[in-house]
Design an enzyme around this catalytic site. Structure first.
Site, short mmCIF file in Angstrom:
data_model
loop_
_atom_site.label_atom_id
_atom_site.label_comp_id
_atom_site.label_asym_id
_atom_site.label_seq_id
_atom_site.Cartn_x
_atom_site.Cartn_y
_atom_site.Cartn_z
N CYS B 57 0.84 -1.20 0.00
CA CYS B 57 0.00 0.00 0.00
C CYS B 57 0.87 1.24 0.00
CB CYS B 57 -0.91 0.00 1.23
SG CYS B 57 -1.90 1.51 1.35
N CYS B 60 0.23 3.17 3.65
CA CYS B 60 0.66 2.60 4.93
C CYS B 60 1.75 1.55 4.77
CB CYS B 60 -0.53 2.00 5.67
SG CYS B 60 -1.28 0.61 4.78
N CYS B 71 -4.67 1.34 -8.75
CA CYS B 71 -5.47 2.31 -9.49
C CYS B 71 -5.14 2.18 -10.97
CB CYS B 71 -5.12 3.72 -9.01
SG CYS B 71 -5.90 5.02 -9.98
N CYS B 74 -3.33 5.57 -12.39
CA CYS B 74 -1.95 5.96 -12.08
C CYS B 74 -1.09 4.80 -11.59
CB CYS B 74 -1.95 7.08 -11.04
SG CYS B 74 -2.57 6.56 -9.44
N CYS B 79 -4.33 -0.25 -0.08
CA CYS B 79 -5.08 -1.31 0.56
C CYS B 79 -6.54 -0.88 0.73
CB CYS B 79 -4.48 -1.66 1.92
SG CYS B 79 -4.56 -0.30 3.09
N HIS B 87 -7.34 3.04 2.09
CA HIS B 87 -6.48 4.00 1.40
C HIS B 87 -6.82 4.04 -0.08
CE1 HIS B 87 -3.76 3.22 5.05
NE2 HIS B 87 -4.40 4.35 5.22
N HIS B 91 -7.73 7.51 -1.99
CA HIS B 91 -7.11 7.90 -3.25
C HIS B 91 -8.18 8.20 -4.29
CE1 HIS B 91 -4.29 7.86 -6.63
NE2 HIS B 91 -5.10 7.03 -7.24
N HIS B 98 -9.89 8.66 -10.83
CA HIS B 98 -9.09 7.55 -10.29
C HIS B 98 -9.94 6.61 -9.46
CE1 HIS B 98 -4.80 9.17 -10.90
NE2 HIS B 98 -5.60 9.92 -11.61
N CYS B 215 -39.68 -56.82 -14.24
CA CYS B 215 -39.98 -55.49 -13.69
C CYS B 215 -38.93 -54.47 -14.12
CB CYS B 215 -40.10 -55.53 -12.16
SG CYS B 215 -38.63 -56.13 -11.31
N HIS B 534 -36.62 -55.45 -6.60
CA HIS B 534 -37.80 -55.13 -7.38
C HIS B 534 -37.75 -53.68 -7.84
CE1 HIS B 534 -41.78 -55.51 -8.90
NE2 HIS B 534 -42.31 -54.65 -8.06
#
Lengths: 121, 587
Positions: B57, B60, B71, B74, B79, B87, B91, B98, B215, B534
């Site tokens: 990410c 973070c 994305c 870009c 995450c 995040h 974004h 985006h 049968c 049967h």
């Protein structure tokens, strides 16, 4: 306190310096962080294998079918056009996490431990 | 609002996706194409800028989150864990244009603004292409473009439909109006309504005498007598026994040429639908069948399923000689009425577990034989109890594994179409690797027949241990069955992930426009032991169930049928199944 601290410093000076940290987080050599473990697993390809194994186990025990049924039930209740992926993840995550069989958890933990042991520096 | 093919709904794009497409030219996902990595075997597609990239990410720096999105505008990775923080959403909301991202581990598009998965035909095409190019041996670039054509298809589905005539409801012309008025008598009016009361048995119900352990034959005959397309064929005089025998007799005057199982069937249809309710003895038919299947000619009890197969073969042999049609593909069903009614096409995919190369074969089949094994229950504890309750609420349960161990027909079908690892002693020769490799095999249904016959493998014969045994395990079967999940299109779709893309062989012919929904109309059951048992058939006519036990026909409650030990189940396409209304003869 300072006395033992001195001792620790003295004993560590005779050892080679520890390698520089590979992540932003502070970490001790003996207990690798989740990040470190994750990266090791991914780079070696073990994570893919573990994912496959997990998928197989969860399929066998019917967990995947249960999650599908939960998703279906939720979707039916809310209406097909009113449900998002995030909703579904949110709804089934708690039940999903809690209903994983212990044997599956144990098996995967065992595999991860064995992997880490085999690749320990 | 979304198109439906074989029961699959193609979702419409969200406004953000539409916006993205309109602003980014004809190939908005071009950059992603190079990042699609496929891991054989299994063909899971992921998005990586370099093969060994560890996605992380951008905000973070976490790489251990379960959902990471890149994305598409870009290429930044973020995450997405909506409860904690997203995040990816941050974004998306901070920069217009985006909103669309792609799940890096699943190669699925996601709109961070809508919080939901979105689908794009071109993107899915690229993913499927990457997965199939990986899985088939194409040695030259020309080979891969040919693959591209067959996978990608040349046009969107809605343009590839065959030309058809629009539906117009029928109106009698003037001549028909007159003859209707003059010659016709109303079927039901006050005078003859009493004849058609709800207590009278439906047409075509007639007991069959047991001629000595027959049968097995009677039970199958009862089912066939009420197989809607077969019944319509014979009652509609499509195989006239008088005309046929004369023709056969004229060609070769020998005795054998006068043997025609279809003629004998025609005779039985006439007898059973004549209105005469006294039990009928199908002696002529038995004799003809003995001549056809000489190895089974005896007074011993035979296997009903074996009889069924041999009967269809018998009809096929004799009838197809009359009509010389041009080469039709195997399983096309153009050869004879037996195949027209029962023949479907099974698809078998065998995938090499080393390189991912998949070999596909198509085989016609007149029925599906299913193994009977216990279903997987839930994960134990209370969850199976909960799911059992939820299942009882629905009339025809579509969740095979929720019964906590009860075998269901859907469960058997699901197992039949599951990918199965072939054992190490059954290594398959991989054309790409040029050596025997461990493989994964998966069956699916390429083309559904008009009538699906399911045969439950209850009789196990072990030549090694020189013994046979019967599996008495109970099998739950629904009265209404949707075969959509077992079609090749569905199986392939789930193999490639959630893609809205037509696959090679998908929707190619008009027969795929037929529904995937089936209705149960006959159940052949077996009771007793393997050597002393049967066969009894249950028939569903105008939503009533009738038990056909050789010469005795009785009306029974549907609960009896549900509890019976199903050996062969006959389902007909819902559109061909006529459910008569409850009220007959009311003015």
């Amino acid at each position: 306190m300072s006395h033992s601290h001195e001792l620790v410093i003295k004993s560590s000076m005779s050892r080679p310096p520890p390698p520089p940290p590979t992540t932003n987080k502070d970490q001790q050599r003996q207990n690798p962080s989740l990040q470190e473990i994750n990266i090791k697993l991914i780079q070696s390809g073990e994570k893919e294998r573990l994912k496959e194994l997990l998928r197989e186990r969860l399929l066998e025990c019917g967990w995947i079918d249960e999650m599908k049924a939960l998703c279906r039930a939720f979707t039916r209740k809310k209406g097909r056009n009113n449900v998002t992926v995030d909703d579904l993840v949110h709804v089934i995550s708690p039940k999903g996490r809690s209903s994983i069989p212990d044997s599956v958890k144990a098996e995967l933990l065992q595999r991860i431990r064995a992997f880490l042991a085999s690749t320990a520096d | 609002m979304s198109s439906k093919i074989n029961g699959h709904v193609s979702p419409q794009p969200c406004p953000h996706l539409l916006d993205f497409r309109s602003r980014n030219g004809p190939k908005p996902f071009r950059a992603l194409h190079d990042c699609i990595r496929v891991k054989p075997p299994g063909g899971c597609a992921a998005i990586r800028r370099e093969p060994s990239e560890v996605p992380r990410c951008g905000t973070c720096e976490e790489s251990s989150r379960s959902r990471l999105y890149a994305c598409v505008a870009c290429a930044a990775v973020f995450c997405h864990a909506p409860l904690l923080h997203s995040h990816a959403s941050d974004h998306a909301l901070s920069i217009p244009g985006h909103e669309i991202a792609v799940d890096v581990d699943r190669a699925e598009l996601f709109c961070c603004a809508c919080g939901d998965q979105v689908y794009d035909r071109d993107f899915d095409a690229a993913v499927v292409l990457a997965q199939t190019v990986n899985a088939t041996a194409t040695t030259s670039t020309s080979g891969s473009t040919a693959m591209q054509c067959s996978v990608a298809g040349s046009q969107p589905e809605n343009l590839r439909k065959r030309r058809r005539v629009d539906y117009r409801p029928w109106e009698p012309d003037s001549g028909e109006h007159i003859s209707r008025g003059n010659q016709s008598i109303p079927l039901l009016d006050a005078t003859n309504a009493s004849l058609v009361s709800s207590t009278q048995q439906p047409w075509g119900l007639r007991g069959l005498n047991n001629l000595g352990n027959t049968c097995f034959m009677n039970s199958i005959l009862q089912a066939l007598l009420h197989t809607p397309p077969l019944r319509n064929y014979f009652l509609g005089d499509r195989h006239n026994r008088y005309y046929c025998q004369q023709k056969n007799g004229a060609i070769n005057g020998t005795k054998n040429s006068r043997l025609c199982l279809a003629c004998d069937m025609d005779a039985i249809f006439s007898a059973v639908f004549s209105g005469d309710r006294t039990p009928y003895s199908p002696a002529k038919f038995l004799y003809s069948w003995w001549q056809h299947a000489a190895n089974l000619a005896s007074y011993e009890q035979q296997d009903a399923h074996e009889f069924f197969i041999s009967m269809l073969e018998g009809i096929h042999e004799k009838v197809e000689k009359d009509k010389r049609k041009s080469q039709s593909p195997a399983g096309g069903g153009d050869c004879c009425i037996a195949h027209r009614v029962f023949s479907g096409i099974l698809r078998s995919d065998v995938m090499c577990m080393v390189c991912g190369f998949t070999s596909t074969t198509y085989d016609p089949c007149v029925d599906i034989s299913l193994d009977l094994e216990p279903n997987q229950g839930g994960s134990g504890k209370s969850s199976s109890a909960k799911s059992l309750n939820s299942c009882n609420v629905e009339a025809d349960c579509m969740h095979p594994n929720q019964n906590g161990g009860i075998s269901t027909l859907n469960g058997c079908l699901e197992r039949f179409t599951r990918a199965e690892k072939l054992g190490s002693d059954q290594k398959f020769f991989c054309q790409k690797c040029q050596v025997r490799q461990e493989s994964l095999k998966q069956m699916s249904i390429r083309k559904l027949p008009l009538v699906s016959c399911f045969h439950v493998k209850r009789f196990e014969h072990s030549s090694i241990r020189k013994m046979s045994r019967k599996v008495d395990r109970f099998l739950q079967f629904p009265f209404s069955l949707d075969m959509a999940p077992y079609l090749s299109s569905s199986i392939l779709r789930s193999r490639f992930g959630n893609r809205i893309f037509p696959f090679d062989g998908d929707e190619q012919d008009a027969s795929n426009d037929l529904s995937t929904e089936f209705e149960l109309f006959a159940v052949v059951t077996h009771s007793g032991r393997l050597d002393a048992g049967h066969y009894v058939t249950y028939l569903r006519l105008s939503n009533q169930w009738y038990k056909c036990d050789d010469a005795w026909i009785t009306q029974v409650n549907e609960s009896i049928v549900r509890a019976a030990q199903g050996y062969m189940m006959f389902y007909v396409q819902k559109v061909l199944y006529y459910k008569e209304s409850e009220n007959q003869g009311t003015s």
